[in-house]
Design a protein around this motif. Structure first.
Motif, PDB file in Angstrom:
ATOM      1  N   LYS A   1     -11.413  -2.631  -4.078  1.00 45.56           N
ATOM      2  CA  LYS A   1     -11.934  -1.903  -2.923  1.00 45.56           C
ATOM      3  C   LYS A   1     -10.815  -1.280  -2.098  1.00 45.56           C
ATOM      4  N   GLN A   2      -9.691  -1.998  -1.989  1.00 41.60           N
ATOM      5  CA  GLN A   2      -8.576  -1.486  -1.187  1.00 41.60           C
ATOM      6  C   GLN A   2      -8.000  -0.212  -1.805  1.00 41.60           C
ATOM      7  N   TRP A   3      -7.848  -0.199  -3.134  1.00 43.52           N
ATOM      8  CA  TRP A   3      -7.344   0.996  -3.788  1.00 43.52           C
ATOM      9  C   TRP A   3      -8.346   2.141  -3.667  1.00 43.52           C
ATOM     10  N   TYR A   4      -9.627   1.835  -3.813  1.00 46.98           N
ATOM     11  CA  TYR A   4     -10.644   2.877  -3.688  1.00 46.98           C
ATOM     12  C   TYR A   4     -10.574   3.537  -2.314  1.00 46.98           C
ATOM     13  N   ALA A   5     -10.445   2.720  -1.278  1.00 46.33           N
ATOM     14  CA  ALA A   5     -10.376   3.259   0.079  1.00 46.33           C
ATOM     15  C   ALA A   5      -9.118   4.098   0.271  1.00 46.33           C
ATOM     16  N   LEU A   6      -7.982   3.592  -0.232  1.00 42.82           N
ATOM     17  CA  LEU A   6      -6.713   4.313  -0.077  1.00 42.82           C
ATOM     18  C   LEU A   6      -6.744   5.650  -0.809  1.00 42.82           C
ATOM     19  N   LEU A   7      -7.249   5.656  -2.049  1.00 44.48           N
ATOM     20  CA  LEU A   7      -7.223   6.865  -2.872  1.00 44.48           C
ATOM     21  C   LEU A   7      -8.293   7.875  -2.463  1.00 44.48           C
ATOM     22  N   SER A   8      -9.179   7.479  -1.554  1.00 44.73           N
ATOM     23  CA  SER A   8     -10.220   8.386  -1.077  1.00 44.73           C
ATOM     24  C   SER A   8      -9.868   9.051   0.244  1.00 44.73           C
ATOM     25  N   THR A   9      -8.746   8.686   0.852  1.00 45.27           N
ATOM     26  CA  THR A   9      -8.374   9.266   2.137  1.00 45.27           C
ATOM     27  C   THR A   9      -7.926  10.717   1.961  1.00 45.27           C
ATOM     28  N   GLN A  10      -8.111  11.516   3.016  1.00 44.98           N
ATOM     29  CA  GLN A  10      -7.678  12.913   2.963  1.00 44.98           C
ATOM     30  C   GLN A  10      -6.166  13.033   2.844  1.00 44.98           C
ATOM     31  N   ASP A  11      -5.427  12.086   3.453  1.00 42.30           N
ATOM     32  CA  ASP A  11      -3.967  12.105   3.333  1.00 42.30           C
ATOM     33  C   ASP A  11      -3.551  11.954   1.875  1.00 42.30           C
ATOM     34  N   PHE A  12      -4.188  11.001   1.167  1.00 41.63           N
ATOM     35  CA  PHE A  12      -3.840  10.808  -0.237  1.00 41.63           C
ATOM     36  C   PHE A  12      -4.176  12.052  -1.054  1.00 41.63           C
ATOM     37  N   VAL A  13      -5.368  12.620  -0.848  1.00 41.66           N
ATOM     38  CA  VAL A  13      -5.782  13.804  -1.601  1.00 41.66           C
ATOM     39  C   VAL A  13      -4.822  14.965  -1.354  1.00 41.66           C
ATOM     40  N   ARG A  14      -4.429  15.153  -0.084  1.00 40.50           N
ATOM     41  CA  ARG A  14      -3.531  16.265   0.259  1.00 40.50           C
ATOM     42  C   ARG A  14      -2.154  16.096  -0.384  1.00 40.50           C
ATOM     43  N   ILE A  15      -1.584  14.887  -0.307  1.00 41.74           N
ATOM     44  CA  ILE A  15      -0.251  14.651  -0.877  1.00 41.74           C
ATOM     45  C   ILE A  15      -0.304  14.726  -2.398  1.00 41.74           C
ATOM     46  N   HIS A  16      -1.349  14.149  -2.996  1.00 40.00           N
ATOM     47  CA  HIS A  16      -1.488  14.221  -4.451  1.00 40.00           C
ATOM     48  C   HIS A  16      -1.584  15.668  -4.916  1.00 40.00           C
ATOM     49  N   CYS A  17      -2.353  16.478  -4.172  1.00 40.83           N
ATOM     50  CA  CYS A  17      -2.490  17.894  -4.528  1.00 40.83           C
ATOM     51  C   CYS A  17      -1.149  18.605  -4.454  1.00 40.83           C
ATOM     52  N   SER A  18      -0.398  18.386  -3.373  1.00 40.24           N
ATOM     53  CA  SER A  18       0.886  19.073  -3.209  1.00 40.24           C
ATOM     54  C   SER A  18       1.867  18.684  -4.317  1.00 40.24           C
ATOM     55  N   ARG A  19       1.794  17.439  -4.780  1.00 38.48           N
ATOM     56  CA  ARG A  19       2.702  16.995  -5.838  1.00 38.48           C
ATOM     57  C   ARG A  19       2.212  17.391  -7.230  1.00 38.48           C
TER      58      ARG A  19
ATOM     59  N   HIS B   1       0.816  -1.206   0.000  1.00 36.00           N
ATOM     60  CA  HIS B   1       0.000   0.000   0.000  1.00 36.00           C
ATOM     61  C   HIS B   1       0.858   1.268   0.000  1.00 36.00           C
ATOM     62  N   THR B   2       2.084   1.173   0.607  1.00 41.38           N
ATOM     63  CA  THR B   2       2.997   2.319   0.591  1.00 41.38           C
ATOM     64  C   THR B   2       3.514   2.575  -0.825  1.00 41.38           C
ATOM     65  N   ILE B   3       3.835   1.489  -1.531  1.00 43.32           N
ATOM     66  CA  ILE B   3       4.309   1.629  -2.915  1.00 43.32           C
ATOM     67  C   ILE B   3       3.209   2.211  -3.792  1.00 43.32           C
ATOM     68  N   VAL B   4       1.985   1.696  -3.646  1.00 39.73           N
ATOM     69  CA  VAL B   4       0.859   2.205  -4.424  1.00 39.73           C
ATOM     70  C   VAL B   4       0.627   3.685  -4.118  1.00 39.73           C
ATOM     71  N   PHE B   5       0.680   4.031  -2.832  1.00 44.14           N
ATOM     72  CA  PHE B   5       0.486   5.422  -2.411  1.00 44.14           C
ATOM     73  C   PHE B   5       1.514   6.326  -3.067  1.00 44.14           C
ATOM     74  N   GLU B   6       2.790   5.936  -2.999  1.00 44.19           N
ATOM     75  CA  GLU B   6       3.857   6.772  -3.539  1.00 44.19           C
ATOM     76  C   GLU B   6       3.757   6.932  -5.048  1.00 44.19           C
ATOM     77  N   ILE B   7       3.335   5.880  -5.739  1.00 42.84           N
ATOM     78  CA  ILE B   7       3.228   5.958  -7.200  1.00 42.84           C
ATOM     79  C   ILE B   7       2.023   6.804  -7.611  1.00 42.84           C
ATOM     80  N   LEU B   8       0.865   6.517  -7.022  1.00 39.46           N
ATOM     81  CA  LEU B   8      -0.366   7.146  -7.496  1.00 39.46           C
ATOM     82  C   LEU B   8      -0.514   8.594  -7.043  1.00 39.46           C
ATOM     83  N   THR B   9       0.231   9.019  -6.033  1.00 40.51           N
ATOM     84  CA  THR B   9       0.207  10.449  -5.697  1.00 40.51           C
ATOM     85  C   THR B   9       0.979  11.275  -6.724  1.00 40.51           C
ATOM     86  N   ARG B  10       1.586  10.608  -7.685  1.00 44.93           N
ATOM     87  CA  ARG B  10       2.366  11.309  -8.715  1.00 44.93           C
ATOM     88  C   ARG B  10       1.744  11.213 -10.108  1.00 44.93           C
TER      89      ARG B  10
END
Length: 352
Positions: free
Chosen positions: A30-48, A7-16
């Motif tokens: 479902k796991q990816w949907y939940a991960l990509l819907s978190t506020q942490d993911f949205v915030r990091i993706h936005c900053s990048r 999930h860390t690898i997916v997070f790092e790749i998809l925030t870019r």
């Protein structure tokens, strides 16, 4: 070599990856949907995503809305794609009032309603309420988008109605409006004063207030988004021999102003704010004068070693600059509001 969790690898790749690719990735499982819907993911993706290469130009005309990528090597727009408005509208009806981190605050002219809209995700949110909040009147009101220390996206709405000035804040997190105090000079209630859209920079929302005649009063109003306190600072010391317009832009978290003066022909200078004082960055060399009628149609400045003054898809002229402080397009608007916007595609949602 340390093995990282999947999930860390997916997070790092998809925030870019681009915003539209994130949307497609949500359907993987479902796991990816939940991960990509978190506020942490949205915030990091936005900053990048907030880099010049991800900037897009959205242009609205009577019949269509199109999005253009920006090609900095040629200082031009790339091939456009047509955007379908996800909300009901009429021809020449959508006015862009403010934008921040991929969210646009727009007004529907036929109903006066305010909306938050994310073009690449097509998500939108009506901000109007039965108790008359969230309705915008052109030339009387002003709008600013900002995000506070709690990562809550908010809309500041300055309203002038029947000799009464009110200020209201909409919170995305709680989905409601509330009134806040606004102490200012009584004369700003006059329709002779035009208030710009707000520009968010360094925890403060800035508005220009300009009087619509020669030698009139021109000031900048500052709103600290965390303390919710207002203050007033002076305008750059520009000549008052004609109409004055100040357009604010955030350049790498420093506030700049394109200050224009003139009557039938306009000239421009570039200023930056240091503390509460303005420092001239660029004294405009002799340039072809801009007619007032054409000035009303100017959409963007481009700065990348050269300073380009443009209307929608046509470059007027180029000013060579000695410095190269930023590689970005910056939006400029007449006081009647945007018919286009420069924005970065993100997955920031207009609602929680």
């Amino acid at each position: 070599m340390v093995d990282l969790p999947v999930h860390t690898i997916v997070f790092e790749i998809l925030t870019r990856v681009p915003a539209k690719d994130v949307g497609r990735s949500k359907s993987v499982c479902k796991q990816w949907y939940a991960l990509l819907s978190t506020q942490d993911f949205v915030r990091i993706h936005c900053s990048r995503s907030l880099v010049s290469s991800n900037q897009r130009v959205l242009l609205i005309d009577d019949l269509t809305c199109s999005v253009h990528p920006i090609i900095f090597q040629s200082n031009d727009y790339g091939p456009s794609s047509i955007v379908t408005f996800p909300f009901h509208h009429q021809n020449n009806d959508v006015l862009i009032l403010s934008h921040l981190n991929g969210l646009l605050c727009v007004c529907l002219n036929h109903t006066y309603e305010l909306l938050l809209w994310n073009p690449p995700t097509t998500a939108f949110k009506h901000l109007s309420t039965p108790d008359s909040h969230g309705f915008y009147i052109n030339n009387l009101d002003a709008i600013g988008l900002y995000v506070d220390a709690d990562d809550d996206y908010k809309v500041l709405h300055i309203k002038r109605r029947s000799g009464v000035l009110g200020v209201y804040v909409y919170s995305r997190d709680v989905d409601s409006w509330r009134n806040i105090p606004f102490i200012t000079r009584q004369e700003y209630l006059s329709p002779h004063f035009n208030c710009s859209a707000g520009t968010f920079c360094g925890g403060t929302l800035y508005f220009t207030v300009c009087e619509c005649w020669i030698g009139g009063t021109n000031v900048v109003i500052c709103f600290d988004v965390n303390s919710e306190q207002f203050k007033e600072i002076s305008f750059p010391p520009v000549p008052s021999t004609g109409m004055v317009q100040g357009v604010l832009v955030n350049v790498k978290n420093e506030l700049h102003m394109f200050a224009s003066t003139g009557m039938f022909e306009m000239t421009i200078d570039l200023w930056t704010l240091q503390g509460d004082y303005w420092i001239k960055v660029l004294s405009c060399p002799p340039i072809p004068p801009i007619s007032l009628s054409l000035w009303c149609d100017i959409t963007h400045y481009v700065t990348n070693g050269n300073w380009f003054v443009m209307t929608k898809l046509r470059k007027l002229f180029t000013i060579e600059m000695d410095m190269k402080p930023f590689e970005c397009f910056y939006p400029v608007t007449w006081f009647r509001g945007f018919k286009g916007a420069v924005f970065v595609e993100t997955i920031v949602s207009p609602s929680i």
